[in-house]
Motif scaffolding. Structure first.
Motif, PDB file in Angstrom:
ATOM      1  N   ASN A 144       0.848  -1.181   0.000  1.00 48.61           N
ATOM      2  CA  ASN A 144       0.000   0.000   0.000  1.00 48.61           C
ATOM      3  C   ASN A 144       0.884   1.231   0.000  1.00 48.61           C
ATOM      4  OD1 ASN A 144      -2.856   0.039  -0.110  1.00 48.61           O
ATOM      5  ND2 ASN A 144      -2.833  -1.378   1.622  1.00 48.61           N
ATOM      6  N   THR A 145       0.318   2.372  -0.442  1.00 50.10           N
ATOM      7  CA  THR A 145       1.168   3.561  -0.562  1.00 50.10           C
ATOM      8  C   THR A 145       0.899   4.593   0.537  1.00 50.10           C
ATOM      9  OG1 THR A 145      -0.445   4.332  -2.175  1.00 50.10           O
ATOM     10  CG2 THR A 145       1.576   3.373  -3.034  1.00 50.10           C
ATOM     11  N   ASP A 146       0.067   4.225   1.503  1.00 54.38           N
ATOM     12  CA  ASP A 146      -0.315   5.209   2.531  1.00 54.38           C
ATOM     13  C   ASP A 146       0.666   5.253   3.695  1.00 54.38           C
ATOM     14  OD1 ASP A 146      -0.849   2.717   3.403  1.00 54.38           O
ATOM     15  OD2 ASP A 146      -2.879   3.108   4.087  1.00 54.38           O
ATOM     16  N   THR A 147       1.908   5.647   3.414  1.00 53.37           N
ATOM     17  CA  THR A 147       2.896   5.731   4.488  1.00 53.37           C
ATOM     18  C   THR A 147       2.953   7.141   5.064  1.00 53.37           C
ATOM     19  OG1 THR A 147       4.543   6.270   2.843  1.00 53.37           O
ATOM     20  CG2 THR A 147       4.379   3.971   3.494  1.00 53.37           C
ATOM     21  N   ILE A 148       3.422   7.241   6.299  1.00 49.97           N
ATOM     22  CA  ILE A 148       3.717   8.554   6.870  1.00 49.97           C
ATOM     23  C   ILE A 148       5.230   8.673   6.977  1.00 49.97           C
ATOM     24  CG2 ILE A 148       3.575   9.969   8.945  1.00 49.97           C
ATOM     25  CD1 ILE A 148       0.815   9.140   9.316  1.00 49.97           C
ATOM     26  N   THR A 149       5.771   9.706   6.342  1.00 51.27           N
ATOM     27  CA  THR A 149       7.227   9.859   6.353  1.00 51.27           C
ATOM     28  C   THR A 149       7.629  11.054   7.204  1.00 51.27           C
ATOM     29  OG1 THR A 149       7.087  11.178   4.337  1.00 51.27           O
ATOM     30  CG2 THR A 149       7.546   8.835   4.082  1.00 51.27           C
ATOM     31  N   ARG A 166      -2.721  16.549  11.850  1.00 55.86           N
ATOM     32  CA  ARG A 166      -3.210  15.579  10.873  1.00 55.86           C
ATOM     33  C   ARG A 166      -4.483  14.912  11.389  1.00 55.86           C
ATOM     34  NH1 ARG A 166      -2.673  10.731   8.391  1.00 55.86           N
ATOM     35  NH2 ARG A 166      -1.674  10.690   6.360  1.00 55.86           N
ATOM     36  N   GLY A 167      -4.436  14.501  12.658  1.00 59.40           N
ATOM     37  CA  GLY A 167      -5.646  14.021  13.327  1.00 59.40           C
ATOM     38  C   GLY A 167      -5.993  12.567  13.097  1.00 59.40           C
ATOM     39  N   ASP A 168      -5.391  11.931  12.111  1.00 61.51           N
ATOM     40  CA  ASP A 168      -5.804  10.561  11.794  1.00 61.51           C
ATOM     41  C   ASP A 168      -4.625   9.847  11.133  1.00 61.51           C
ATOM     42  OD1 ASP A 168      -7.620   8.580  11.865  1.00 61.51           O
ATOM     43  OD2 ASP A 168      -8.629   9.131  10.003  1.00 61.51           O
ATOM     44  N   LEU A 169      -4.475   8.560  11.424  1.00 60.38           N
ATOM     45  CA  LEU A 169      -3.385   7.799  10.798  1.00 60.38           C
ATOM     46  C   LEU A 169      -3.962   6.767   9.835  1.00 60.38           C
ATOM     47  CD1 LEU A 169      -0.999   7.061  13.812  1.00 60.38           C
ATOM     48  CD2 LEU A 169      -0.998   8.990  12.246  1.00 60.38           C
ATOM     49  N   PRO A 170      -3.213   6.424   8.790  1.00 63.26           N
ATOM     50  CA  PRO A 170      -3.692   5.346   7.910  1.00 63.26           C
ATOM     51  C   PRO A 170      -3.896   4.078   8.746  1.00 63.26           C
ATOM     52  CG  PRO A 170      -1.734   6.394   6.999  1.00 63.26           C
ATOM     53  CD  PRO A 170      -1.909   6.943   8.369  1.00 63.26           C
ATOM     54  N   GLU A 171      -4.818   3.254   8.313  1.00 61.84           N
ATOM     55  CA  GLU A 171      -5.101   2.009   9.018  1.00 61.84           C
ATOM     56  C   GLU A 171      -3.823   1.211   9.258  1.00 61.84           C
ATOM     57  OE1 GLU A 171      -8.199  -1.254   7.906  1.00 61.84           O
ATOM     58  OE2 GLU A 171      -8.821   0.642   6.994  1.00 61.84           O
ATOM     59  N   ALA A 172      -3.777   0.567  10.415  1.00 63.03           N
ATOM     60  CA  ALA A 172      -2.673  -0.350  10.710  1.00 63.03           C
ATOM     61  C   ALA A 172      -1.305   0.308  10.658  1.00 63.03           C
ATOM     62  CB  ALA A 172      -2.706  -1.554   9.758  1.00 63.03           C
ATOM     63  N   GLY A 187      15.173   4.690   7.771  1.00 60.10           N
ATOM     64  CA  GLY A 187      14.841   3.740   8.824  1.00 60.10           C
ATOM     65  C   GLY A 187      13.408   3.927   9.275  1.00 60.10           C
ATOM     66  N   ALA A 188      12.971   3.041  10.175  1.00 62.09           N
ATOM     67  CA  ALA A 188      11.606   3.121  10.685  1.00 62.09           C
ATOM     68  C   ALA A 188      11.630   3.490  12.164  1.00 62.09           C
ATOM     69  CB  ALA A 188      10.902   1.795  10.490  1.00 62.09           C
ATOM     70  N   VAL A 189      10.659   4.292  12.577  1.00 62.73           N
ATOM     71  CA  VAL A 189      10.507   4.633  13.985  1.00 62.73           C
ATOM     72  C   VAL A 189       9.130   4.164  14.410  1.00 62.73           C
ATOM     73  CG1 VAL A 189      10.353   6.502  15.655  1.00 62.73           C
ATOM     74  CG2 VAL A 189      12.025   6.610  13.809  1.00 62.73           C
TER      75      VAL A 189
END
Lengths: 452, 452
Positions: A144-149, A166-172, A187-189
């Protein structure tokens, strides 16, 4: 109050819907379907006759169409897609995840596919086309392309303020991805790290070293194995230049694991892993007949072998009566080994370095079982027919065939795997041919030598 | 540089370890194992001869023993547990998750079990005993107890300050559980909701209505279905008074799904789902022999049926030659239907309300395939043997048997399911018995009537 299982609840729902549908209470069916999760609606569609599916589909709230399509088994979905006009499909597509939508589009005929794409808005179309540019069974195809960077040099406080805005995060979402100015993955946090960190901490110090990026062209079964190995919940996907493309979440991985397992089991009976339980009769007949045709050829081969011994068979009717015994036991023993080895291949337990150990082991098991059943069957036959020599003949044939079954059960799947044929699909037929031919030769051949 | 798949990497690792082990380079093996994730070490143990396993176990860093045990397949784990002294085991147990530790303890003999428990500290012992008080295959048996609970009336700011003080979250935490003063579960709040909320927001307003609590006695397959249905990553477990007991995470669910699928496939060959690929020869022989024994009885039944037709068999050797053809095709066709229905039962596609549709469909498919193969085989036999009547006889038998196979393929698994016997285990043997008996009766019986 006695509780009932999920499966019983499923059947109750199915029964309610079927009864209401049968008595033409469409409004009631619509209401029943409205309160169900997409997963349950998909289950009801899959459990219904193809004719009912078209009616049910019309009664499902249009807002849920996308989600239900996502949950459906491939063959059932194809059937339903055929009944939807392209403009309608573009509407349905709007609510779907990019990975699922790409999967749906791949199954459509070219003309419909183009029409659906052109009816979508340009942003959605761009994202879907990106997903479609990767092979279906690769990381790129299922991401999926719904990442938060986020950038490495900001503080936790900045990130928190951004997220609150933003108020809301993509699912999962369980982690954010740190990228540089050119979208290269750094990297990932994890959410957990951000939530437990002091506000002034710099993001780059929170990077989780356990999360690696997945190459977009990696096969989906490799992706599943990485998730299991590292207990990931989600993982970033990058291109070969290291740029972040999207992410894969664990629910996609579950689908891969389930489909792989189903495919193995169904393949062993010559069926498609995604076969529709309630497929139309003609379609089912056609799908099954290929496998039956292959089996007929191998069965005729066994007949041909038997016919070489027409002489001895016409002399001694008892040989005709006993002729199925040795091939039958060989087939069962061989299939046990075959199944064990197919699972071992799937789990990654066998490779070049330990294949020999496995062959030796199964050879020994086959031989030992051969001895046990040879003695037993020789006893039964010798007593029943009062013929010690006949007992000896069948015992010898049994021992030969069970030993051959053990070797073939290991060698066939390993060989098929090496030449890139699915052992679950072709293994059983080849194995049975071998145990039939060896069994008949050993039994009737020895009988010809010693009983005539 | 050509890239290699995960599976090839696994084999390379396995080969390296085996070579080093074979040449007695224990220090090198130890070093190789030190840098591997527990998952890879478990895979190497599973892919090794039982004798090598004991040596390898000694070379694994003691700190990793617990994690490796968690990853191991049940039968391989049992073998290794036998070699560990109880005091040692208590040490290993310290680092393990409660759910995995409970699973390990269940497989131990009573005396060892008590010794391990008494060597643990009282807090750990309490948590393990709680997990052990639930049945193995229930939500209570697979849950972990490392939940973070919060009160409904505090603000996000309070929670954030608490978490920063705490500094670390349990693995795979994606939500916190809201409980009252008596530990009654009120609801779940996701990390995502807390991270995006304003600091002054009250926790009770953030409760995620999509996450329901699971009853501790729910079966693990029901748990897996709920996770799939609602796309959960984790879910709280409560007792029958609504008190929070623990949580289940999606990695446990993946294990359930994989094990269920494996069990189905392996059962169909009469094997244990957790069978050790490299089990000792004697053990394997013993495990296989039960199934071979059952098959021998059904094969002897077929022999007994054939022997009723000794007269016609001794008159016409061609009947003896063709006698295996009809049962073979019936077995294959019946197994196709059987496999489809076993999968349908596992997926929840069939219940009382739609079983009839399925029987009708498979009856029609069986009949139609019967017609196709009857015509074909009649043609082959009539031309080969220049005997039209013989062609007619085998065609009739084929049609009968494939139709019977279709009915039996649906009816047997549904019946077994109703009397709580695993259809994957017993279905195939019963089906083959039916298709053998019907096939022989139809072929030799009709032959007796029309050819003598």
């Amino acid at each position: 109050m006695p509780e009932i299982s999920e499966q019983q609840q499923n059947h109750q729902r199915l029964q309610q819907v079927n009864q209401a549908l049968g008595s033409g209470m469409f409004v009631h069916v619509r209401k029943l379907l409205q309160n169900m999760p997409a997963y349950d609606i998909a289950l009801i569609l899959e459990s219904s006759h193809p004719k009912s599916r078209a009616v049910l589909w019309q009664l499902i709230d249009a807002d849920n169409h996308g989600e239900v399509l996502e949950e459906l088994n491939e063959e059932v979905r194809k059937g339903i897609l055929k009944t939807i006009r392209p403009e309608k499909l573009a509407e349905v597509a709007e609510g779907m995840d990019v990975d699922d939508l790409a999967e749906v589009l791949r199954t459509l005929p070219d003309s419909v596919y183009q029409e659906v794409l052109s009816a979508m808005d340009s942003q959605d179309r761009g994202r879907v086309e990106a997903a479609l540019s990767f092979e279906e069974d690769t990381a790129g195809g299922i991401m999926n392309t719904d990442t938060i960077t986020i950038r490495p040099d900001v503080t936790v406080d900045v990130v928190l303020r951004y997220l609150r805005l933003r108020g809301d995060l993509p699912e999962a979402t369980d982690s954010f991805y740190v990228v540089d100015g050119k979208n290269h993955f750094i990297g990932a946090v994890s959410l957990a790290a951000i939530i437990t960190a002091k506000p002034e901490v710099i993001i780059s110090t929170l990077i989780d070293k356990d999360i690696e990026a997945i190459q977009a062209h990696l096969s989906e079964s490799d992706v599943a194995q990485l998730f299991e190995k590292f207990d990931w919940f989600s993982a970033p996907v990058i291109d070969d230049k290291g740029r972040l493309l999207g992410r894969i979440t664990i629910d996609d991985v579950i689908d891969i694991i389930r489909e792989d397992a189903e495919r193995s089991m169904m393949s062993m009976a010559g069926l498609d892993g995604e076969a529709d339980t309630f497929a139309p009769v003609l379609k089912s007949t056609q799908q099954r007949s290929i496998w039956l045709g292959v089996n007929l050829i191998t069965a005729l081969l066994a007949v041909a072998v038997s016919s070489m011994f027409e002489g001895v068979l016409s002399q001694l009717a008892i040989l005709a009566i006993l002729n199925s015994l040795v091939p039958s036991m060989g087939g069962v023993a061989g299939n046990q080994t075959l199944t064990l080895v197919i699972r071992a291949i799937a789990l990654g337990h066998v490779g070049d370095s330990n294949a020999r150990i496995l062959i030796q082991k199964e050879l020994a098991v086959g031989f030992l079982n051969g001895v046990i059943w040879a003695v037993l069957i020789a006893g039964v036959v010798a007593i029943w027919q009062q013929n010690l020599m006949l007992g000896g003949v069948i015992a010898f044939a049994m021992l030969m065939n069970l030993t051959a079954a053990g070797i073939a059960g290991v060698a066939i799947p390993l060989f098929l795997k090496r030449i890139n044929i699915d052992p679950a699909l072709a293994g059983s037929v080849i194995l049975t041919t071998i145990t039939d031919v060896v069994g008949i030769f050993a039994f009737l051949g020895t009988a010809t030598l010693f009983l005539t």
